[in-house]
Design a protein around this motif. Structure first.
Motif, short mmCIF file in Angstrom:
data_model
loop_
_atom_site.label_atom_id
_atom_site.label_comp_id
_atom_site.label_asym_id
_atom_site.label_seq_id
_atom_site.Cartn_x
_atom_site.Cartn_y
_atom_site.Cartn_z
N MET A 1 0.73 -1.30 0.01
CA MET A 1 -0.15 0.00 0.00
C MET A 1 0.82 1.09 -0.04
O MET A 1 1.93 1.34 0.72
CB MET A 1 -0.76 0.04 1.42
CG MET A 1 -1.82 1.16 1.39
SD MET A 1 -2.81 0.76 2.89
CE MET A 1 -3.53 2.41 2.94
N ALA A 2 0.38 2.29 -1.06
CA ALA A 2 1.34 3.49 -0.95
C ALA A 2 1.24 4.28 0.59
O ALA A 2 0.23 4.07 1.28
CB ALA A 2 0.41 4.25 -1.85
N GLU A 3 2.26 4.86 0.67
CA GLU A 3 2.40 5.52 2.13
C GLU A 3 1.10 6.48 2.33
O GLU A 3 0.98 7.31 1.33
CB GLU A 3 3.67 6.45 2.09
CG GLU A 3 4.72 5.50 2.99
CD GLU A 3 6.21 6.29 2.72
OE1 GLU A 3 6.07 7.53 2.63
OE2 GLU A 3 6.99 5.41 3.00
N ARG A 4 0.35 6.54 3.42
CA ARG A 4 -0.56 7.25 3.68
C ARG A 4 -0.27 8.78 4.13
O ARG A 4 0.92 8.88 4.63
CB ARG A 4 -1.38 6.62 4.90
CG ARG A 4 -1.84 5.50 4.43
CD ARG A 4 -3.02 4.80 5.19
NE ARG A 4 -2.32 4.19 6.52
CZ ARG A 4 -2.98 3.58 7.39
NH1 ARG A 4 -4.31 3.53 7.31
NH2 ARG A 4 -2.33 2.80 8.46
N LEU A 5 -1.34 9.52 3.87
CA LEU A 5 -0.88 11.06 3.83
C LEU A 5 -1.77 11.66 4.93
O LEU A 5 -3.06 11.42 5.00
CB LEU A 5 -1.10 11.53 2.60
CG LEU A 5 -0.63 13.16 2.39
CD1 LEU A 5 -2.03 14.21 2.74
CD2 LEU A 5 0.62 13.46 3.00
N ALA A 6 -1.26 12.47 6.00
CA ALA A 6 -1.92 13.06 6.95
C ALA A 6 -1.85 14.64 6.88
O ALA A 6 -0.62 15.08 6.57
CB ALA A 6 -1.28 12.49 8.24
N LEU A 7 -2.80 15.22 6.70
CA LEU A 7 -2.85 16.66 6.44
C LEU A 7 -2.94 17.17 7.98
O LEU A 7 -3.83 16.95 8.65
CB LEU A 7 -4.02 17.07 5.53
CG LEU A 7 -4.24 18.64 5.30
CD1 LEU A 7 -4.93 18.76 4.06
CD2 LEU A 7 -4.60 19.28 6.38
N VAL A 8 -2.23 17.94 8.39
CA VAL A 8 -2.04 18.45 9.82
C VAL A 8 -2.08 20.02 9.77
O VAL A 8 -0.92 20.56 9.36
CB VAL A 8 -0.90 17.87 10.73
CG1 VAL A 8 -1.03 18.54 12.10
CG2 VAL A 8 -0.77 16.22 10.69
N THR A 9 -3.05 20.79 10.35
CA THR A 9 -2.86 22.14 10.37
C THR A 9 -2.32 22.95 11.46
O THR A 9 -2.45 21.83 12.60
CB THR A 9 -4.39 22.65 10.24
OG1 THR A 9 -5.27 22.57 11.40
CG2 THR A 9 -5.17 22.09 8.94
N GLY A 10 -1.85 23.76 11.58
CA GLY A 10 -1.31 24.44 12.90
C GLY A 10 0.09 23.67 13.06
O GLY A 10 0.43 23.23 14.24
N ALA A 11 0.76 22.87 12.07
CA ALA A 11 1.70 22.08 12.26
C ALA A 11 3.22 22.60 12.52
O ALA A 11 4.25 22.03 12.68
CB ALA A 11 2.11 21.16 10.92
N ALA A 12 3.42 23.87 12.57
CA ALA A 12 4.78 24.59 12.80
C ALA A 12 5.33 24.35 14.08
O ALA A 12 6.38 24.33 14.32
CB ALA A 12 4.42 26.14 12.35
N ARG A 13 4.38 24.02 15.29
CA ARG A 13 4.99 24.10 16.32
C ARG A 13 3.72 23.35 17.33
O ARG A 13 2.72 22.93 16.94
CB ARG A 13 5.38 25.42 17.00
CG ARG A 13 4.03 26.40 17.21
CD ARG A 13 4.31 27.88 17.82
NE ARG A 13 3.25 28.70 18.11
CZ ARG A 13 3.03 29.76 17.71
NH1 ARG A 13 3.84 30.30 16.90
NH2 ARG A 13 1.83 30.13 17.94
N GLY A 14 4.23 23.16 18.72
CA GLY A 14 3.44 23.00 19.81
C GLY A 14 2.79 21.26 19.26
O GLY A 14 3.29 20.32 18.86
N ILE A 15 1.49 21.13 19.41
CA ILE A 15 0.77 19.92 19.37
C ILE A 15 0.82 19.47 17.94
O ILE A 15 0.85 18.19 17.74
CB ILE A 15 -0.73 19.84 19.88
CG1 ILE A 15 -0.75 20.25 21.49
CG2 ILE A 15 -1.41 18.58 19.66
CD1 ILE A 15 -2.09 20.63 22.20
N GLY A 16 0.72 20.39 17.07
CA GLY A 16 0.72 20.04 15.45
C GLY A 16 2.09 19.56 15.07
O GLY A 16 2.03 18.53 14.49
N LEU A 17 3.00 20.02 15.59
CA LEU A 17 4.52 19.45 15.33
C LEU A 17 4.60 18.30 15.93
O LEU A 17 5.22 17.35 15.19
CB LEU A 17 5.47 20.63 15.78
CG LEU A 17 6.96 20.13 15.33
CD1 LEU A 17 7.05 20.05 14.09
CD2 LEU A 17 7.74 21.28 15.92
N ALA A 18 4.19 18.05 16.90
CA ALA A 18 4.25 16.66 17.66
C ALA A 18 3.40 15.54 17.10
O ALA A 18 4.18 14.30 16.92
CB ALA A 18 3.94 16.72 19.11
N THR A 19 2.54 16.11 16.59
CA THR A 19 1.55 14.92 15.80
C THR A 19 2.14 14.48 14.49
O THR A 19 2.15 13.56 13.91
CB THR A 19 0.16 15.78 15.60
OG1 THR A 19 -0.39 15.92 16.89
CG2 THR A 19 -0.78 14.64 14.87
#
Ligand code: NAD
Length: 252
Positions: A1-19
């Motif tokens: 299966m091709a690698e799955r893609l997660a779209l994460v908003t607010g990803a530059a820092r904090g909880i979004g970056l950890a996610t």
């Protein structure tokens, strides 16, 4: 299966970056979305499998353009984490309409817009949405007329999404973090608020970004394949406590 893609908003820092980092560790690719271009490019620089996209989630045109750009790059979206958020605390009478709108347009409009724009891709992948609300959306508290109301809206929006999108195999769940020492929280948590949280939380401490990310990742993963429409607090037990318990505890 091709690698799955997660779209994460607010990803530059904090909880979004950890996610973002947790998805990458688990072999997913990540589309990191944030409006802070400088912080975003610094954070994305050394992350293999992540691509940075600058966009403001409260602007419909930018959301439509960025979702197109993500699909051009990856040709799929398997999970959407609506994490971008802003906080502004103050008494009701001092919360002018501009502050109310500033909070609502990112925290509530942004979740609506990004989710709506990604539904066609999520229908194809039978993917998952995880919206980030807050304990402030579960329990009313002083100074949070806009923030708490926006997060309560996110909780109900999640249930609407789960109800309507289930027939397409799309799951929608909501995570309500307790306090985490991110830039957002530290801008509005005074020493008194920090002490009060420690008192009121059964685990007697703040959470970490990674502790919140683990719950988000679980809800996006196949392990949660029969979970939808749920609201999960990752809050050290804060939501489960009743009135006056800190005083009772400290007298023991
Ligand atoms: P943070 O401020 O560290 O990160 C938020 C990120 O979102 C930033 O990079 C910011 O640039 C981005 N962002 C803000 N508005 C945006 C917009 N309109 N478009 C695109 N990007 C935008 O905050 P955090 O603490 O990591 O918060 C993440 C989420 O968790 C938020 O929804 C917040 O409300 C929620 N939350 C945080 C806490 C906490 O104590 N930290 C508690 C409960 C809920």
């Amino acid at each position: 299966m091709a690698e799955r893609l997660a779209l994460v908003t607010g990803a530059a820092r904090g909880i979004g970056l950890a996610t973002t980092k947790l998805f990458l560790q688990n072999g997913w690719n990540v589309a990191m979305i944030d409006r802070d271009s400088e912080a975003l490019s610094l954070s994305a620089k050394d992350l293999d499998g992540a691509v940075a996209f600058v966009a403001d989630v409260s602007d419909q045109n930018q959301v439509d353009d960025v979702v197109k750009a993500v699909l051009t790059e990856f040709n799929r979206i398997d999970a959407v984490v609506n994490n971008a958020g802003v906080a502004d605390f103050g008494p009701i009478e001092e919360h002018d309409f501009a502050v109310w709108r500033k909070v609502m347009e990112t925290n509530l409009d942004g979740v609506f817009l990004v989710s709506q724009a990604t539904i066609p891709a999520l229908r194809k992948s039978r993917g998952a949405i995880v919206n980030i609300a807050s304990i402030s959306g579960l329990r009313a508290s002083t100074l949070r007329i806009a923030y708490g109301t926006s997060k309560a809206g996110v909780i109900h929006l999640t249930k609407q999404q789960a109800t309507e999108l289930g027939e397409f195999g799309i799951r929608a769940n909501c995570v309500c973090p307790g306090p985490v020492r991110t830039k957002l929280a530290m801008a509005v948590h005074s020493p008194e608020i920090i002490a009060a949280y420690h008192d009121a939380i059964p685990l007697n401490r703040y959470g970490s970004e990674d502790e919140i990310a683990q719950v988000i990742y679980f809800l996006c993963s196949d392990k949660a394949s029969y979970v939808t429409g749920q609201v999960i607090a990752s809050d050290g037990g804060f939501e489960s406590t009743g009135v006056g318990l800190p005083a009772l505890r400290s007298s023991n």
